[in-house]
Scaffold this motif. Structure first.
Motif, mmCIF file in Angstrom:
data_model
loop_
_atom_site.group_PDB
_atom_site.id
_atom_site.type_symbol
_atom_site.label_atom_id
_atom_site.label_comp_id
_atom_site.label_asym_id
_atom_site.label_seq_id
_atom_site.Cartn_x
_atom_site.Cartn_y
_atom_site.Cartn_z
ATOM 1 N N PRO A 240 42.744 50.539 32.955
ATOM 2 C CA PRO A 240 43.056 49.117 32.848
ATOM 3 C C PRO A 240 42.971 48.401 34.194
ATOM 4 N N ALA A 241 42.321 47.224 34.205
ATOM 5 C CA ALA A 241 42.190 46.420 35.420
ATOM 6 C C ALA A 241 42.686 45.008 35.131
ATOM 7 N N LEU A 242 43.085 44.311 36.204
ATOM 8 C CA LEU A 242 43.593 42.940 36.055
ATOM 9 C C LEU A 242 42.508 41.921 36.359
ATOM 10 N N PHE A 243 42.439 40.897 35.540
ATOM 11 C CA PHE A 243 41.446 39.840 35.700
ATOM 12 C C PHE A 243 42.121 38.486 35.705
ATOM 13 N N MET A 244 41.362 37.483 36.127
ATOM 14 C CA MET A 244 41.873 36.119 36.084
ATOM 15 C C MET A 244 40.779 35.201 35.560
ATOM 16 N N ALA A 245 41.124 34.464 34.509
ATOM 17 C CA ALA A 245 40.179 33.499 33.946
ATOM 18 C C ALA A 245 40.531 32.113 34.464
ATOM 19 N N ASP A 246 39.511 31.369 34.868
ATOM 20 C CA ASP A 246 39.686 29.980 35.264
ATOM 21 C C ASP A 246 39.258 29.129 34.081
ATOM 22 N N LEU A 247 40.221 28.456 33.453
ATOM 23 C CA LEU A 247 39.927 27.766 32.198
ATOM 24 C C LEU A 247 39.119 26.491 32.415
ATOM 25 N N GLU A 248 39.238 25.880 33.580
ATOM 26 C CA GLU A 248 38.460 24.669 33.846
ATOM 27 C C GLU A 248 37.004 25.027 34.114
ATOM 28 N N GLN A 249 36.794 26.109 34.855
ATOM 29 C CA GLN A 249 35.431 26.516 35.195
ATOM 30 C C GLN A 249 34.789 27.340 34.078
ATOM 31 N N GLY A 250 35.615 27.907 33.221
ATOM 32 C CA GLY A 250 35.079 28.805 32.198
ATOM 33 C C GLY A 250 34.584 30.115 32.774
ATOM 34 N N THR A 251 35.197 30.568 33.869
ATOM 35 C CA THR A 251 34.765 31.812 34.510
ATOM 36 C C THR A 251 35.933 32.807 34.548
ATOM 37 N N ALA A 252 35.607 34.059 34.846
ATOM 38 C CA ALA A 252 36.649 35.076 35.014
ATOM 39 C C ALA A 252 36.264 35.970 36.174
ATOM 40 N N ARG A 253 37.276 36.403 36.925
ATOM 41 C CA ARG A 253 36.992 37.336 38.022
ATOM 42 C C ARG A 253 38.035 38.446 38.042
ATOM 43 N N ARG A 254 37.630 39.560 38.686
ATOM 44 C CA ARG A 254 38.530 40.700 38.803
ATOM 45 C C ARG A 254 39.629 40.377 39.802
ATOM 46 N N LEU A 255 40.845 40.638 39.434
ATOM 47 C CA LEU A 255 41.968 40.413 40.331
ATOM 48 C C LEU A 255 42.243 41.693 41.119
ATOM 49 N N CYS A 256 42.420 42.799 40.411
ATOM 50 C CA CYS A 256 42.506 44.072 41.110
ATOM 51 C C CYS A 256 42.276 45.240 40.157
ATOM 52 N N SER A 257 41.734 46.295 40.710
ATOM 53 C CA SER A 257 41.563 47.528 39.932
ATOM 54 C C SER A 257 41.802 48.700 40.867
#
Lengths: 448, 197
Positions: A240-257
């Protein structure tokens, strides 16, 4: 998520053409409803059918007009009933023809409405021009024969629900002096087949949208305090890894793994950091990370399991789960003094703590032979109350930003769906009716 | 026939080399790759461990074969293939909300130790799983503890920690789909997979 849809609020703001009246209470310091009082009486509201200003020139506009005649008041009635402050009068008892009745203060016979037993009257009038909904809404104090709120909206016809939610928000604010939940969202997980996807819906379970298309198993969505981002867990090949979605941009990036677990995000409401559970030191422990996933501080040190939970509204205390008594129980950590104390002593399996935004309660899920049920307890360990009973598996409580309601998942109908209830467990009702299994609800902060 | 015999000899040789590595490595604590917030002492200790591991791996590269080669050999041989399948198919099971190894689980793990000793080039993944009851997040942590219990057992039996990677799937990948004790018991497991890299 499509940017256009997310930017709905922006389109609505420019669509707000004029304001009839400033929203203000009739007595500066006193509002109609004191929602902090547990015994307030529901205020009677009359909502006659909305007046049709013109029937529309095109076939499409005419069809929409017919649809809205029914749908607009329906959404408003649902909103006002949902928040629990109002009693909606049956339109069958109304004495006037709503299509002939006026819409402005001088055109309304308030005496007549008083006789029918209402305190408030909502009067709507609309038409559809070229697929655009043009709607006027007014809230009247029937007793004082005065308009309290008046708004005009112009919006693409498909956004009609949001337009009504905006006016519900105005009504709520005028009567309580506080923001309502009508513009809030709920993030949740929907399991379809073997995959778990991330979704968002409006507070009323409508307007359902999938947020992240990637990933097989997504869990634990968690809103940023500004409501613009969502942290979540995605189970990948290496764990399991943590991600963050930016709802305004419609993007997601890895927060940490980091090696091992990267789970259970809990966004601090006051600081730009999250409490998460990592096992990078070989054991599930709680750490704080910044918004780039860098570890800031280690919060727990125990040979067993510690799983992050929920922050107090002031961002100082963290409710979390530890199995140090031999089974999972809820603890509270003071992140300034690093002192921790056990909160729950009743039951052998207490998890999913959720701190109410008012700071008053911690809701959690408790597993026993009778199934899993939601409880609430004061942060000092007093006043334990069971909120669900005899109804299967009830989990993942999450508070509405005003602290008046709790959304949770329940399989009481045989299928796992999202449900809502008031903070005391009252008026439990089903929120989602989607295919799949809905879980992990997270109620957003206030939005506008 | 001849080929087989020489194969066997190579195997025996490799097993011995493997055992030497194992005995070398079992005195070492597991190496952490990414460690946040460290004291200078911890940093120094980890640097020393990493250096030791690098040496060990360099040696293994000299004498050992790649995982692909080892696996290809296993797949080619009927009995080895059977042993491999047994290694991967036999799960160990746990009680509810527990990561304690039962005597049965330990017996199964002893077999896994024997197999791992026989195949020193092979790395494995231990998956930790839970039944559907309880919190998803807590179950991810519990699954990791289950996988870790199995890993610790293998390490105590002399298997190189670097050969064992663990992953928790919590309650997200059930084997049995029912909501009854029989299904739950099947799902509370640690599962062993050969790492094909």
């Amino acid at each position: 998520m499509k940017k256009t849809q997310w930017n709905l609020s922006v389109t609505l703001i420019y669509a707000l053409v004029f304001i009839f009246f400033m929203t203000k209470p009739l007595f500066a310091a006193r509002y109609y409803i004191d929602i902090t009082s547990p015994y307030f009486k529901r205020i009677p509201v009359a909502i006659p059918e909305f007046k049709i200003l013109s029937k529309g020139r095109t076939l499409e506009d005419r069809a929409l007009t017919e649809k809205f005649k029914k749908n607009l008041p329906e959404v408003l009635i649902h909103d006002l009933e949902f928040c629990g402050l109002f009693r909606i009068l049956s339109p069958r008892g109304f004495l006037v023809d709503p299509q002939k009745m006026g819409v402005k203060t001088g055109e309304i016979n308030f005496k007549n409405w008083r006789i029918q037993g209402t305190d408030l009257l909502v009067r709507g009038a609309f038409h559809v021009i070229n697929n655009t909904l043009i709607l006027e809404l007014r809230l009247f104090d029937v007793v004082k024969a005065k308009m309290m709120v008046g708004r005009a909206y112009e919006a693409p016809s498909e956004d009609f629900r949001s337009v009504i939610h905006r006016f519900s928000q105005e009504i709520y604010k005028a009567l309580t002096g506080k923001p309502g939940i009508f513009l809030t969202k709920i993030a949740f997980v929907n399991k379809i087949g073997k995959k778990k996807h991330l979704f968002i819906c409006d507070f009323d379970g409508e307007n359902v949208q999938q947020i992240i298309k990637k990933g097989e198993t997504i869990l634990s969505p968690e809103w940023s305090p500004d409501g613009k981002k969502l942290a979540y867990v995605s189970i990948e090949d290496m764990g399991p890894a943590l991600f963050m979605a930016d709802l305004e941009q419609g993007t997601a990036r890895r927060l940490c793994s980091y090696r091992g677990l990267n789970i259970a995000p809990a966004w601090n409401p006051k600081k730009n950091l999250l409490a998460v559970t990592l096992s990078v030191h070989g054991n599930p422990e709680i750490y704080t990370i910044d918004l780039n996933g860098r570890v800031q501080k280690r919060l727990t040190k125990f040979w067993g399991i510690d799983v992050a939970g929920s922050w107090s509204p002031d961002g100082r205390y963290l409710a979390f789960v530890s199995n140090s008594p031999g089974n999972p129980q809820i603890y509270i950590l003071d992140t300034e003094t690093m002192e921790k104390r056990r909160l729950t002593f009743s039951g052998n399996y207490n998890t999913d703590p959720s701190w109410s935004p008012t700071g008053e309660w911690i809701a959690y899920a408790s597993l026993s032979r009778d199934g899993t049920n939601i409880f609430r307890i004061k942060p000092d360990g007093t006043d334990l109350q069971q909120l669900t009973a005899n109804s299967g598996r009830n989990e993942h409580p999450s508070w509405s930003p005003d602290g008046r309601m709790i959304v949770f998942s329940s399989n009481r109908t045989g299928k796992q769906r999202l449900w809502v209830m008031f903070a005391d467990g009252g008026q439990q009702k089903q929120l989602t009716f989607l295919s799949g299994s809905q879980s992990d609800p997270a109620w957003s902060p206030f939005m506008d | 026939m001849r080929l087989r015999k020489s194969n066997g000899r190579i195997f025996a040789l490799l097993a011995i080399i493997g055992l030497i590595f194992v005995s070398l490595s079992c005195s070492k604590a597991p190496v952490r790759t990414t460690v946040p917030e460290l004291t200078p002492e911890e940093r120094a200790r980890i640097a020393a461990e990493e250096e030791a591991r690098r040496k060990l791996e360099a040696e293994r590269l000299k004498h050992g074969r790649s995982v692909e080669e080892s696996l290809a050999e296993l797949y080619a041989n009927k009995e080895e293939l059977k042993a491999l399948q047994e290694f991967q198919n036999e799960d160990i099971h746990f009680a509810f909300d527990s990561y304690v190894l039962s005597p049965e689980a330990q017996k199964i793990l002893d077999k896994k130790v024997a197999w791992l000793r026989k195949h020193p080039d092979i790395k494995i993944i231990i998956e930790g799983h839970c039944d559907e009851r309880g919190s998803n997040e807590y179950n991810l942590a519990l699954g990791e503890r289950r996988a870790n219990s199995a890993r610790e057992y293998l390490i105590n039996a002399g298997i190189d920690p670097d050969r064992i990677h663990i992953i928790s799937y919590g309650e997200e990948r059930p084997l049995a789909l029912g909501s009854d004790e029989a299904s739950w018991a099947i799902n509370r497991r640690a599962h062993f997979v050969v790492w094909k890299k």
